[in-house]
Design a protein around this motif. Structure first.
Motif, PDB file in Angstrom:
ATOM      1  N   GLY A   1     -62.570 -96.022  95.740  1.00  0.00           N
ATOM      2  CA  GLY A   1     -61.853 -97.345  95.394  1.00  0.00           C
ATOM      3  C   GLY A   1     -62.964 -98.149  94.515  1.00  0.00           C
ATOM      4  O   GLY A   1     -62.513 -98.798  93.665  1.00  0.00           O
ATOM      5  N   ALA A   2     -64.103 -98.259  95.092  1.00  0.00           N
ATOM      6  CA  ALA A   2     -65.166 -99.133  94.361  1.00  0.00           C
ATOM      7  C   ALA A   2     -65.227 -98.379  92.829  1.00  0.00           C
ATOM      8  O   ALA A   2     -65.435 -99.455  91.834  1.00  0.00           O
ATOM      9  CB  ALA A   2     -66.368 -99.270  94.996  1.00  0.00           C
ATOM     10  N   ARG A   3     -65.298 -97.361  92.973  1.00  0.00           N
ATOM     11  CA  ARG A   3     -65.533 -96.721  91.500  1.00  0.00           C
ATOM     12  C   ARG A   3     -64.398 -97.005  90.413  1.00  0.00           C
ATOM     13  O   ARG A   3     -64.643 -97.281  89.423  1.00  0.00           O
ATOM     14  CB  ARG A   3     -65.727 -95.275  91.604  1.00  0.00           C
ATOM     15  N   LEU A   4     -63.173 -96.940  91.397  1.00  0.00           N
ATOM     16  CA  LEU A   4     -62.034 -97.246  90.439  1.00  0.00           C
ATOM     17  C   LEU A   4     -62.162 -98.530  90.164  1.00  0.00           C
ATOM     18  O   LEU A   4     -61.521 -98.908  88.943  1.00  0.00           O
ATOM     19  CB  LEU A   4     -60.627 -96.632  91.144  1.00  0.00           C
ATOM     20  N   ALA A   5     -62.252 -99.186  91.018  1.00  0.00           N
ATOM     21  CA  ALA A   5     -62.080-100.829  90.534  1.00  0.00           C
ATOM     22  C   ALA A   5     -63.027-101.201  89.500  1.00  0.00           C
ATOM     23  O   ALA A   5     -62.660-102.194  88.739  1.00  0.00           O
ATOM     24  CB  ALA A   5     -62.670-101.593  92.064  1.00  0.00           C
ATOM     25  N   PHE A   6     -64.168-100.498  89.229  1.00  0.00           N
ATOM     26  CA  PHE A   6     -64.993-101.115  88.409  1.00  0.00           C
ATOM     27  C   PHE A   6     -64.917 -99.984  87.092  1.00  0.00           C
ATOM     28  O   PHE A   6     -65.837-100.311  85.921  1.00  0.00           O
ATOM     29  CB  PHE A   6     -66.725-101.060  88.766  1.00  0.00           C
ATOM     30  N   ALA A   7     -63.923 -99.334  87.005  1.00  0.00           N
ATOM     31  CA  ALA A   7     -63.665 -98.243  85.826  1.00  0.00           C
ATOM     32  C   ALA A   7     -63.345 -99.334  84.860  1.00  0.00           C
ATOM     33  O   ALA A   7     -62.275-100.097  84.731  1.00  0.00           O
ATOM     34  CB  ALA A   7     -62.678 -97.341  86.214  1.00  0.00           C
TER      35      ALA A   7
ATOM     36  N   TYR B   1     -55.605-101.071  90.396  1.00  0.00           N
ATOM     37  CA  TYR B   1     -55.707-101.922  91.378  1.00  0.00           C
ATOM     38  C   TYR B   1     -54.752-101.665  92.613  1.00  0.00           C
ATOM     39  O   TYR B   1     -55.006-101.511  93.844  1.00  0.00           O
ATOM     40  CB  TYR B   1     -55.779-103.363  91.227  1.00  0.00           C
ATOM     41  N   VAL B   2     -53.619-101.016  92.139  1.00  0.00           N
ATOM     42  CA  VAL B   2     -52.566-100.369  93.250  1.00  0.00           C
ATOM     43  C   VAL B   2     -53.455 -99.104  94.055  1.00  0.00           C
ATOM     44  O   VAL B   2     -53.431 -98.929  95.145  1.00  0.00           O
ATOM     45  CB  VAL B   2     -51.492 -99.957  92.376  1.00  0.00           C
ATOM     46  N   GLY B   3     -53.936 -98.217  93.045  1.00  0.00           N
ATOM     47  CA  GLY B   3     -54.964 -97.173  93.421  1.00  0.00           C
ATOM     48  C   GLY B   3     -55.985 -97.563  94.270  1.00  0.00           C
ATOM     49  O   GLY B   3     -56.266 -97.019  95.428  1.00  0.00           O
ATOM     50  N   VAL B   4     -56.632 -98.692  93.935  1.00  0.00           N
ATOM     51  CA  VAL B   4     -57.700 -99.185  94.797  1.00  0.00           C
ATOM     52  C   VAL B   4     -57.371 -99.528  96.218  1.00  0.00           C
ATOM     53  O   VAL B   4     -57.951 -99.377  97.298  1.00  0.00           O
ATOM     54  CB  VAL B   4     -58.305-100.284  94.113  1.00  0.00           C
ATOM     55  N   ALA B   5     -56.162-100.366  96.244  1.00  0.00           N
ATOM     56  CA  ALA B   5     -55.495-100.781  97.247  1.00  0.00           C
ATOM     57  C   ALA B   5     -55.324 -99.623  98.364  1.00  0.00           C
ATOM     58  O   ALA B   5     -55.497 -99.712  99.549  1.00  0.00           O
ATOM     59  CB  ALA B   5     -54.543-101.805  97.176  1.00  0.00           C
ATOM     60  N   TYR B   6     -54.601 -98.557  97.641  1.00  0.00           N
ATOM     61  CA  TYR B   6     -54.214 -97.553  98.416  1.00  0.00           C
ATOM     62  C   TYR B   6     -55.506 -96.712  98.962  1.00  0.00           C
ATOM     63  O   TYR B   6     -55.383 -96.480 100.253  1.00  0.00           O
ATOM     64  CB  TYR B   6     -53.550 -96.530  97.716  1.00  0.00           C
ATOM     65  N   LEU B   7     -56.432 -96.584  98.337  1.00  0.00           N
ATOM     66  CA  LEU B   7     -57.657 -95.951  98.802  1.00  0.00           C
ATOM     67  C   LEU B   7     -58.347 -96.909  99.925  1.00  0.00           C
ATOM     68  O   LEU B   7     -58.872 -96.140 100.868  1.00  0.00           O
ATOM     69  CB  LEU B   7     -58.766 -95.762  97.749  1.00  0.00           C
ATOM     70  N   LEU B   8     -58.147 -98.131  99.685  1.00  0.00           N
ATOM     71  CA  LEU B   8     -58.820 -98.878 100.697  1.00  0.00           C
ATOM     72  C   LEU B   8     -57.836 -98.891 102.013  1.00  0.00           C
ATOM     73  O   LEU B   8     -58.683 -98.895 103.378  1.00  0.00           O
ATOM     74  CB  LEU B   8     -58.886-100.243 100.494  1.00  0.00           C
ATOM     75  N   VAL B   9     -56.437 -98.751 102.022  1.00  0.00           N
ATOM     76  CA  VAL B   9     -55.869 -98.723 103.366  1.00  0.00           C
ATOM     77  C   VAL B   9     -56.129 -97.212 103.853  1.00  0.00           C
ATOM     78  O   VAL B   9     -56.182 -97.118 105.041  1.00  0.00           O
ATOM     79  CB  VAL B   9     -54.369 -98.715 102.881  1.00  0.00           C
ATOM     80  N   LEU B  10     -56.462 -96.067 103.140  1.00  0.00           N
ATOM     81  CA  LEU B  10     -56.642 -94.648 103.606  1.00  0.00           C
ATOM     82  C   LEU B  10     -57.912 -95.019 104.478  1.00  0.00           C
ATOM     83  O   LEU B  10     -58.364 -94.232 105.409  1.00  0.00           O
ATOM     84  CB  LEU B  10     -56.914 -93.697 102.370  1.00  0.00           C
ATOM     85  N   ALA B  11     -59.023 -95.635 103.735  1.00  0.00           N
ATOM     86  CA  ALA B  11     -60.090 -95.680 104.280  1.00  0.00           C
ATOM     87  C   ALA B  11     -59.990 -96.500 105.942  1.00  0.00           C
ATOM     88  O   ALA B  11     -60.575 -96.063 106.922  1.00  0.00           O
ATOM     89  CB  ALA B  11     -61.179 -96.497 103.725  1.00  0.00           C
ATOM     90  N   TRP B  12     -59.362 -97.579 105.907  1.00  0.00           N
ATOM     91  CA  TRP B  12     -59.200 -98.610 106.992  1.00  0.00           C
ATOM     92  C   TRP B  12     -58.268 -97.486 107.954  1.00  0.00           C
ATOM     93  O   TRP B  12     -58.717 -97.504 109.330  1.00  0.00           O
ATOM     94  CB  TRP B  12     -58.461 -99.680 106.878  1.00  0.00           C
TER      95      TRP B  12
END
Length: 180
Positions: free
Chosen positions: A172-178, A50-61
Motif C-alpha cells: 500500500g505504501a509503495r502504491l501510495a508513493f508511485a 488511492y482506492v487500491g491503497v485503501a483496500y490493501l490497508l483494509v486487508l492488512a487490518w
C-alpha cells in the motif's frame, strides 16, 4: 497463498482463478486504449491508486485484527467460491500498475504495421494470464502442502499473519508513493 493455508488446495485454485480473472479488466483497458487515459489522466490514476491503497490497508487490518484469511484451523467453515473469486478479483482490479504494465509492456511485442495487432495483443494477454494462473496455483498448492505444519505451530501462524499484514501495508505504501 492465504487461501491455500486457510482452506487447502481447492480454495487456492479458486483464488488463483479469481486473481487471473482480475487481469481481464486491465487487459481490456490496455487493448482498447483506456490505459492511455489512465496514463495521461492524473486524476483517474490517483483515484484508482488511492482506492487500491485503501483496500490493501483494509486487508492488512483484517489480517491482523480478525485473522482474516489466515485463520487456519483443522475444521474451517466453508467459504463460497464466489466470495473467494470476488476478493481475488478485487485485489487485481484495484492495482493500477497492472493496467500500466499492459499498456507499456505488451505493445512492445506487436508491430504497429501488423493488420492483426488486436489479435496479437489478446494472444499475448492470454499467455500472461495462463502463466499467472499456473504460478498462482503453484504458490497456493505449496501453501496447502505446508498447511498442517502451520496448524501445528500457532507461533508460526501468528508470525505469518504479521508478515502478510506488513506486506499489505508495504505494498500500500509503495502504491501510495508511485508516480505511474
Amino acid at each position: 497463498m492465504a487461501a491455500g493455508l486457510s482452506r487447502g488446495v481447492r480454495a487456492s485454485v479458486i483464488a488463483a482463478v479469481g486473481c487471473t480473472l482480475g487481469i481481464i479488466p486491465h487487459m481490456v483497458a490496455a487493448i482498447t486504449g483506456l490505459a492511455a487515459l489512465l496514463h495521461t489522466s492524473a486524476v483517474a490514476f490517483q483515484t484508482l491508486k488511492y482506492v487500491g491503497v485503501a483496500y490493501l490497508l483494509v486487508l492488512a487490518w483484517t489480517t491482523l485484527r480478525e485473522k482474516g484469511a489466515l485463520t487456519v484451523e483443522n475444521q474451517t467453515a466453508p467459504r463460497s467460491a464466489t466470495n473467494v473469486i470476488v476478493s481475488a478479483i478485487l485485489v487485481n482490479i484495484l492495482n493500477p500498475k497492472l493496467t500500466i504494465f499492459f499498456f507499456a509492456f505488451l505493445p512492445q511485442f506487436v508491430s504497429t504495421n501488423d493488420p492483426h495487432a488486436f489479435v496479437r495483443m489478446v494472444e499475448l494477454s492470454a499467455v500472461f494470464m495462463l502463466l499467472t494462473l499456473v504460478v498462482f496455483i503453484a504458490y497456493g498448492s505449496f501453501a496447502a502442502a505446508i498447511r498442517k505444519h502451520v496448524i501445528s505451530r500457532p507461533n508460526v501462524l501468528t508470525w505469518m499473519r504479521r508478515v502478510f499484514a506488513g506486506a499489505f501495508v508495504a505494498l500500500g505504501a509503495r502504491l501510495a508513493f508511485a508516480d505511474r
